[in-house]
Design a protein around this motif. Structure first.
Motif, mmCIF file in Angstrom:
data_model
loop_
_atom_site.group_PDB
_atom_site.id
_atom_site.type_symbol
_atom_site.label_atom_id
_atom_site.label_comp_id
_atom_site.label_asym_id
_atom_site.label_seq_id
_atom_site.Cartn_x
_atom_site.Cartn_y
_atom_site.Cartn_z
ATOM 1 N N ILE A 281 -19.954 52.328 42.795
ATOM 2 C CA ILE A 281 -19.437 51.790 44.053
ATOM 3 C C ILE A 281 -20.554 51.834 45.086
ATOM 4 C CG2 ILE A 281 -17.735 52.050 45.877
ATOM 5 C CD1 ILE A 281 -15.894 53.384 43.801
ATOM 6 N N ARG A 282 -20.915 50.674 45.596
ATOM 7 C CA ARG A 282 -21.946 50.563 46.629
ATOM 8 C C ARG A 282 -21.357 50.008 47.923
ATOM 9 N NH1 ARG A 282 -24.992 53.154 43.479
ATOM 10 N NH2 ARG A 282 -26.409 52.182 42.008
ATOM 11 N N ALA A 283 -20.061 50.037 48.041
ATOM 12 C CA ALA A 283 -19.381 49.511 49.221
ATOM 13 C C ALA A 283 -19.419 50.529 50.357
ATOM 14 C CB ALA A 283 -17.923 49.180 48.870
ATOM 15 N N ALA A 284 -19.271 50.044 51.578
ATOM 16 C CA ALA A 284 -19.259 50.927 52.740
ATOM 17 C C ALA A 284 -18.022 51.832 52.709
ATOM 18 C CB ALA A 284 -19.286 50.108 54.025
ATOM 19 N N LEU A 285 -16.897 51.282 52.335
ATOM 20 C CA LEU A 285 -15.656 52.049 52.193
ATOM 21 C C LEU A 285 -15.492 52.359 50.707
ATOM 22 C CD1 LEU A 285 -13.075 53.131 53.557
ATOM 23 C CD2 LEU A 285 -12.055 50.877 53.208
ATOM 24 N N VAL A 286 -15.292 53.632 50.382
ATOM 25 C CA VAL A 286 -15.258 54.046 48.976
ATOM 26 C C VAL A 286 -13.885 54.604 48.620
ATOM 27 C CG1 VAL A 286 -16.227 55.629 47.276
ATOM 28 C CG2 VAL A 286 -17.724 54.541 48.959
ATOM 29 N N TYR A 287 -13.318 54.090 47.536
ATOM 30 C CA TYR A 287 -12.109 54.641 46.945
ATOM 31 C C TYR A 287 -12.505 55.085 45.538
ATOM 32 C CZ TYR A 287 -7.342 54.944 45.163
ATOM 33 O OH TYR A 287 -6.168 55.378 44.599
ATOM 34 N N THR B 280 -19.433 46.086 45.158
ATOM 35 C CA THR B 280 -20.159 45.933 46.420
ATOM 36 C C THR B 280 -19.265 45.852 47.645
ATOM 37 O OG1 THR B 280 -20.225 43.540 46.133
ATOM 38 C CG2 THR B 280 -22.107 44.800 45.306
ATOM 39 N N GLY B 281 -17.985 45.633 47.442
ATOM 40 C CA GLY B 281 -17.105 45.507 48.589
ATOM 41 C C GLY B 281 -15.726 46.070 48.335
ATOM 42 N N TYR B 282 -15.236 46.789 49.327
ATOM 43 C CA TYR B 282 -13.867 47.305 49.341
ATOM 44 C C TYR B 282 -13.457 47.237 50.801
ATOM 45 C CZ TYR B 282 -9.921 50.382 48.324
ATOM 46 O OH TYR B 282 -8.663 50.901 48.156
ATOM 47 N N THR C 143 -9.579 43.504 49.875
ATOM 48 C CA THR C 143 -10.468 42.668 49.086
ATOM 49 C C THR C 143 -11.475 43.551 48.363
ATOM 50 O OG1 THR C 143 -10.284 40.894 50.721
ATOM 51 C CG2 THR C 143 -12.100 40.734 49.139
ATOM 52 N N ILE C 144 -11.636 43.300 47.077
ATOM 53 C CA ILE C 144 -12.626 44.021 46.280
ATOM 54 C C ILE C 144 -13.631 42.994 45.752
ATOM 55 C CG2 ILE C 144 -13.041 45.445 44.231
ATOM 56 C CD1 ILE C 144 -10.204 46.563 44.607
ATOM 57 N N THR C 145 -14.918 43.317 45.903
ATOM 58 C CA THR C 145 -15.993 42.436 45.473
ATOM 59 C C THR C 145 -16.852 43.169 44.454
ATOM 60 O OG1 THR C 145 -15.996 41.451 47.681
ATOM 61 C CG2 THR C 145 -17.888 40.980 46.278
ATOM 62 N N VAL C 146 -17.185 42.462 43.369
ATOM 63 C CA VAL C 146 -17.976 43.050 42.296
ATOM 64 C C VAL C 146 -19.125 42.097 41.964
ATOM 65 C CG1 VAL C 146 -17.953 43.849 39.900
ATOM 66 C CG2 VAL C 146 -15.938 44.170 41.337
ATOM 67 N N ARG C 147 -20.327 42.643 41.908
ATOM 68 C CA ARG C 147 -21.490 41.869 41.454
ATOM 69 C C ARG C 147 -21.693 42.184 39.975
ATOM 70 N NH1 ARG C 147 -27.026 43.011 40.920
ATOM 71 N NH2 ARG C 147 -28.224 41.110 40.723
ATOM 72 N N VAL C 148 -21.805 41.138 39.162
ATOM 73 C CA VAL C 148 -21.918 41.296 37.713
ATOM 74 C C VAL C 148 -23.197 40.625 37.222
ATOM 75 C CG1 VAL C 148 -20.883 40.695 35.491
ATOM 76 C CG2 VAL C 148 -19.436 41.391 37.396
#
Length: 174
Positions: free
Chosen positions: A50-56, A93-95, A114-119
């Motif tokens: 997880i590289r997002a600013a908000l982490v779950y 990358t995003g949460y 919204t959840i964003t993933v770079r693949v």
């Protein structure tokens, strides 16, 4: 009597011709996978930190397990932890939470997660199939509900959407 003998002859002719077609094989998959199993035998699904600013924190495990399970259910590829024919890696990358519907009191009545993933998908046999792409999915929920109460369910639903998008763009070769 003549019709009966023609009918019997037709049946015998069909049965006799079956061995001629036994060498033919029609193969298709209903899940959309476009994999040549004579070329591709293994796949590695790497960690998705997880590289997002908000982490779950549970999201990483939920996503990785969902992706791995979907691949195992829908392909005959063997999963490995090292050198493979195919590699799927990336990062979350995003949460993000954002207000969606505003009511007459100027407060949001709906919130979007919204959840964003770079693949990065690497095909070691054919680099033309490589993919480096960002995928995103979301779910809206009522703002009167606490995120903690619906977070696990929303993450599971969003993960399912993301996994299908990723599968179609990589192994599905759409």
């Amino acid at each position: 009597m003549r019709k009966v003998s023609r009918y019997i002859f037709s049946i015998i002719a069909i049965i006799a011709s079956l061995p001629l077609f036994s060498g033919c094989k029609i193969s298709y998959m209903l899940n959309g996978a476009a994999i040549d199993y004579t070329v591709y035998k293994t796949i590695q699904v790497a960690n998705f930190p997880i590289r997002a600013a908000l982490v779950y924190p549970p999201l990483q495990q939920t996503f990785e397990n969902g992706l791995l399970d979907y691949i195992q259910r829908n392909t005959r590829l063997q999963t490995t932890d090292s050198r493979s024919d195919l590699v799927i890696e990336g990062e979350i990358t995003g949460y993000n939470l954002s207000p969606q519907a505003v009511n007459q009191d100027a407060y949001a009545s709906q919130t979007r997660l919204t959840i964003t993933v770079r693949v990065k998908y690497t095909d070691t046999k054919n680099e033309k199939n490589d993919v480096d792409q960002t995928f995103s999915a979301y779910r809206d929920f009522d703002s009167s509900v606490m995120l903690n109460d619906v977070q696990d369910q929303l993450c599971q639903e969003i993960t399912e959407d993301l996994v299908i998008q990723i599968f179609n763009a990589t192994l599905g070769n759409w």
